[in-house]
Design a protein around this motif. Structure first.
Motif, PDB file in Angstrom:
ATOM      1  N   GLY A  12       0.823  -1.207   0.000  1.00  0.00           N
ATOM      2  CA  GLY A  12       0.000   0.000   0.000  1.00  0.00           C
ATOM      3  C   GLY A  12       0.853   1.252   0.000  1.00  0.00           C
ATOM      4  N   GLY A  13       0.535   2.179  -0.869  1.00  0.00           N
ATOM      5  CA  GLY A  13       1.237   3.452  -0.889  1.00  0.00           C
ATOM      6  C   GLY A  13       2.586   3.399  -1.571  1.00  0.00           C
ATOM      7  N   ASN A  14       3.052   4.585  -1.992  1.00  0.00           N
ATOM      8  CA  ASN A  14       4.386   4.684  -2.601  1.00  0.00           C
ATOM      9  C   ASN A  14       5.054   6.027  -2.315  1.00  0.00           C
ATOM     10  N   VAL A  15       4.451   6.815  -1.409  1.00  0.00           N
ATOM     11  CA  VAL A  15       5.022   8.109  -1.046  1.00  0.00           C
ATOM     12  C   VAL A  15       5.049   8.205   0.472  1.00  0.00           C
ATOM     13  N   GLY A  16       6.133   8.767   1.025  1.00  0.00           N
ATOM     14  CA  GLY A  16       6.315   8.769   2.464  1.00  0.00           C
ATOM     15  C   GLY A  16       5.383   9.665   3.238  1.00  0.00           C
ATOM     16  N   ASN A  17       4.773  10.659   2.597  1.00  0.00           N
ATOM     17  CA  ASN A  17       3.921  11.582   3.354  1.00  0.00           C
ATOM     18  C   ASN A  17       2.459  11.543   2.917  1.00  0.00           C
ATOM     19  N   ILE A  18       2.045  10.437   2.294  1.00  0.00           N
ATOM     20  CA  ILE A  18       0.666  10.266   1.846  1.00  0.00           C
ATOM     21  C   ILE A  18       0.085   8.986   2.429  1.00  0.00           C
ATOM     22  N   VAL A  19      -1.082   9.104   3.081  1.00  0.00           N
ATOM     23  CA  VAL A  19      -1.834   7.912   3.482  1.00  0.00           C
ATOM     24  C   VAL A  19      -2.522   7.376   2.233  1.00  0.00           C
ATOM     25  N   PRO A  20      -2.240   6.128   1.829  1.00  0.00           N
ATOM     26  CA  PRO A  20      -2.788   5.635   0.568  1.00  0.00           C
ATOM     27  C   PRO A  20      -4.300   5.408   0.648  1.00  0.00           C
ATOM     28  N   GLY A  21      -4.911   5.368  -0.514  1.00  0.00           N
ATOM     29  CA  GLY A  21      -6.341   5.097  -0.569  1.00  0.00           C
ATOM     30  C   GLY A  21      -6.668   3.619  -0.639  1.00  0.00           C
ATOM     31  N   LYS A  22      -5.640   2.762  -0.810  1.00  0.00           N
ATOM     32  CA  LYS A  22      -5.901   1.339  -0.953  1.00  0.00           C
ATOM     33  C   LYS A  22      -4.729   0.542  -0.393  1.00  0.00           C
ATOM     34  N   VAL A  23      -5.037  -0.526   0.299  1.00  0.00           N
ATOM     35  CA  VAL A  23      -4.025  -1.479   0.779  1.00  0.00           C
ATOM     36  C   VAL A  23      -4.485  -2.878   0.377  1.00  0.00           C
ATOM     37  N   TRP A  24      -3.534  -3.671  -0.098  1.00  0.00           N
ATOM     38  CA  TRP A  24      -3.808  -5.026  -0.609  1.00  0.00           C
ATOM     39  C   TRP A  24      -3.034  -6.027   0.224  1.00  0.00           C
ATOM     40  N   LEU A  25      -3.691  -7.119   0.600  1.00  0.00           N
ATOM     41  CA  LEU A  25      -3.061  -8.180   1.390  1.00  0.00           C
ATOM     42  C   LEU A  25      -3.241  -9.520   0.699  1.00  0.00           C
ATOM     43  N   GLN A  26      -2.334 -10.428   0.976  1.00  0.00           N
ATOM     44  CA  GLN A  26      -2.462 -11.809   0.520  1.00  0.00           C
ATOM     45  C   GLN A  26      -2.177 -12.732   1.692  1.00  0.00           C
ATOM     46  N   GLY A  27      -2.846 -13.876   1.716  1.00  0.00           N
ATOM     47  CA  GLY A  27      -2.626 -14.829   2.790  1.00  0.00           C
ATOM     48  C   GLY A  27      -2.926 -16.248   2.371  1.00  0.00           C
ATOM     49  N   THR A  28      -2.702 -17.177   3.293  1.00  0.00           N
ATOM     50  CA  THR A  28      -2.930 -18.592   3.017  1.00  0.00           C
ATOM     51  C   THR A  28      -3.513 -19.269   4.249  1.00  0.00           C
ATOM     52  N   CYS A  29      -4.322 -20.286   4.016  1.00  0.00           N
ATOM     53  CA  CYS A  29      -4.884 -21.119   5.081  1.00  0.00           C
ATOM     54  C   CYS A  29      -4.431 -22.559   4.835  1.00  0.00           C
ATOM     55  N   ARG A  30      -3.997 -23.228   5.915  1.00  0.00           N
ATOM     56  CA  ARG A  30      -3.559 -24.626   5.812  1.00  0.00           C
ATOM     57  C   ARG A  30      -4.314 -25.451   6.855  1.00  0.00           C
ATOM     58  N   PHE A  31      -4.775 -26.643   6.464  1.00  0.00           N
ATOM     59  CA  PHE A  31      -5.594 -27.461   7.346  1.00  0.00           C
ATOM     60  C   PHE A  31      -5.682 -28.868   6.779  1.00  0.00           C
ATOM     61  N   PHE A  32      -6.171 -29.813   7.598  1.00  0.00           N
ATOM     62  CA  PHE A  32      -6.372 -31.192   7.161  1.00  0.00           C
ATOM     63  C   PHE A  32      -7.849 -31.521   6.942  1.00  0.00           C
ATOM     64  N   GLU A  33      -8.725 -30.882   7.705  1.00  0.00           N
ATOM     65  CA  GLU A  33     -10.147 -31.168   7.593  1.00  0.00           C
ATOM     66  C   GLU A  33     -10.744 -30.355   6.443  1.00  0.00           C
ATOM     67  N   PRO A  34     -11.255 -30.992   5.391  1.00  0.00           N
ATOM     68  CA  PRO A  34     -11.767 -30.260   4.230  1.00  0.00           C
ATOM     69  C   PRO A  34     -12.830 -29.222   4.568  1.00  0.00           C
ATOM     70  N   ALA A  35     -13.652 -29.466   5.598  1.00  0.00           N
ATOM     71  CA  ALA A  35     -14.719 -28.524   5.953  1.00  0.00           C
ATOM     72  C   ALA A  35     -14.170 -27.175   6.398  1.00  0.00           C
ATOM     73  N   LEU A  36     -12.897 -27.131   6.800  1.00  0.00           N
ATOM     74  CA  LEU A  36     -12.313 -25.868   7.247  1.00  0.00           C
ATOM     75  C   LEU A  36     -12.119 -24.884   6.098  1.00  0.00           C
TER      76      LEU A  36
END
Length: 396
Positions: A241-265
């Motif tokens: 998110g953001g590319n300038v040191g003195n600006i609060v950006p209008g958008k932030v993007w995240l990525q993540g992962t979930c790991r488990f054994f039970e398919p219902a999870l």
């Protein structure tokens, strides 16, 4: 080793094949030269049939032994990773930014070695299918082969694979019935509003603040929504998110992962992550957008195939070297699709201790060639023991 031991005689060649593949890595679904190398070797070994282009760049070699209706599959992976190699080995990758950092070069070479040994002896009843699959790492090449009618064209009672396992003592093999590797889902999430000057944040919204709250709150999925004894990991792996040191950006993007054994999870995680994101977005006067993708299923070894694998491993390694009581890994493996479709067993082969950056997917990872002869013996023994006599009782 006894004189005239075919495994001992072949091992140096298998190591040479492995190092050739290592020096010439290719990414998923682009393994054209690797597949051609495999086909040339299988043809030289005198296999009965060779089928190319299955699921993209996959190869299947067919070997028939003594008369018999039974068949099993042995599988290895062709693809490398987008990793810049730092090993300085004489056979290091010639492709900048592409490396066999997971041992697929070794798996392919060892399966070729097993094909050569079994083609020379044909000391089994029925048929062995040698399956060389593309794109294990991220693109699900296993499923692509199945969609290309892999098991309709080459029906098996079970399919088997191994993976070198750094950290497991050399000389050990770990194999268990039931869950062996985890399922994996991934998600992408964005928080979006109005940007503002950092000195006047009241003039806009703050998706950075929302993203920070999400990173902490999403762990509620693990700590407060499932039984504490349930294996579940939710990890945030990227934030941008953001590319300038003195600006609060209008958008932030995240990525993540979930790991488990039970398919219902899978559905459970998708629902709660969405609810948490929506709640945080509302609290910060933002909008959010979630893209949740269901990935590889859990790899669950079937019981009869695991018994066959343990018997073969015991014959090769000795019973004291065969680990059957251990915790499965929350890593993932697309061989899960093949086992789910046809039944089978996946085993870890001890590769010894490793240092920083030397483990799987590390830029200083080095495949331990010392495991080559034992894996050759394991594959040959597995085929000769399994494809002999009456078939075992099927899983229920």
């Amino acid at each position: 080793m006894p004189h005239n031991d075919p495994v001992a005689a072949l091992t140096p060649q298998v190591v040479d094949w492995r190092r050739h593949i290592h020096a010439n890595p290719e990414l998923g679904f682009s393994e054209y030269e690797t597949a051609r190398f495999v086909v040339d070797k299988l043809r030289a070994f005198g296999l009965d049939e060779i089928h190319e282009g299955i699921g993209g760049t996959g190869v299947v070699g067919v070997l028939r032994g003594r008369p018999g209706a039974r068949a099993i599959g042995l599988r290895a992976e062709l693809d490398a990773l987008p990793v810049l190699e730092k090993t300085r080995l004489p056979y290091a990758s010639k492709e900048d930014g592409v490396m066999h950092a997971c041992g697929h070069d070794g798996h392919t070479a060892m399966l070729l070695g097993a094909a050569k040994l079994l083609a020379d002896s044909r000391a089994f009843d029925g048929t062995v299918y040698f399956i060389f699959q593309p794109a294990e790492e991220n693109e699900g090449g296993s499923m692509r082969m199945i969609e290309d009618r892999l098991f309709e064209r080459f029906p098996v009672e079970a399919v088997y694979a191994v993976h070198n396992w750094p950290g497991l003592p050399l000389g050990k093999i770990a194999v268990r019935a039931g869950a062996m590797m985890a399922a994996v889902d991934t998600f992408e999430l964005s928080f979006e509003g109005t940007g503002a000057h950092a000195a006047m944040p009241q003039l806009g919204d703050d998706p950075v603040l929302a993203a920070s709250a999400f990173v902490q709150t999403v762990q509620r999925v693990v700590s407060r929504s499932v039984d504490p004894q349930t294996a579940l990991v939710v990890s945030i792996t990227q934030i941008h998110g953001g590319n300038v040191g003195n600006i609060v950006p209008g958008k932030v993007w995240l990525q993540g992962t979930c790991r488990f054994f039970e398919p219902a999870l899978s559905d459970h995680c998708e629902r709660l992550i969405g609810e948490i994101a929506e709640g945080i977005a509302a609290a910060h006067s933002l909008t959010c957008k979630l893209a949740y993708r269901k990935g590889y299923p859990p790899l669950v070894n079937t019981s009869v195939a695991t018994e066959q694998a343990v018997d073969a491993a015991t014959a090769v390694f000795g019973r004291e070297q065969v680990e059957t009581a251990f915790n499965p890994s929350l890593g993932c493996e697309d061989f899960a699709y093949m086992v789910r479709e046809a039944g089978g067993c996946y085993a870890w082969i001890g590769a010894g201790a490793v240092g920083p950056g030397e483990g799987l997917h590390g830029d200083r990872y080095v495949f331990n060639d010392a495991i080559v002869p034992t894996v050759l013996r394991y594959f040959v023994t597995l085929v000769e023991q399994t494809l002999a006599g009456e078939p075992a009782k099927t899983d229920v």
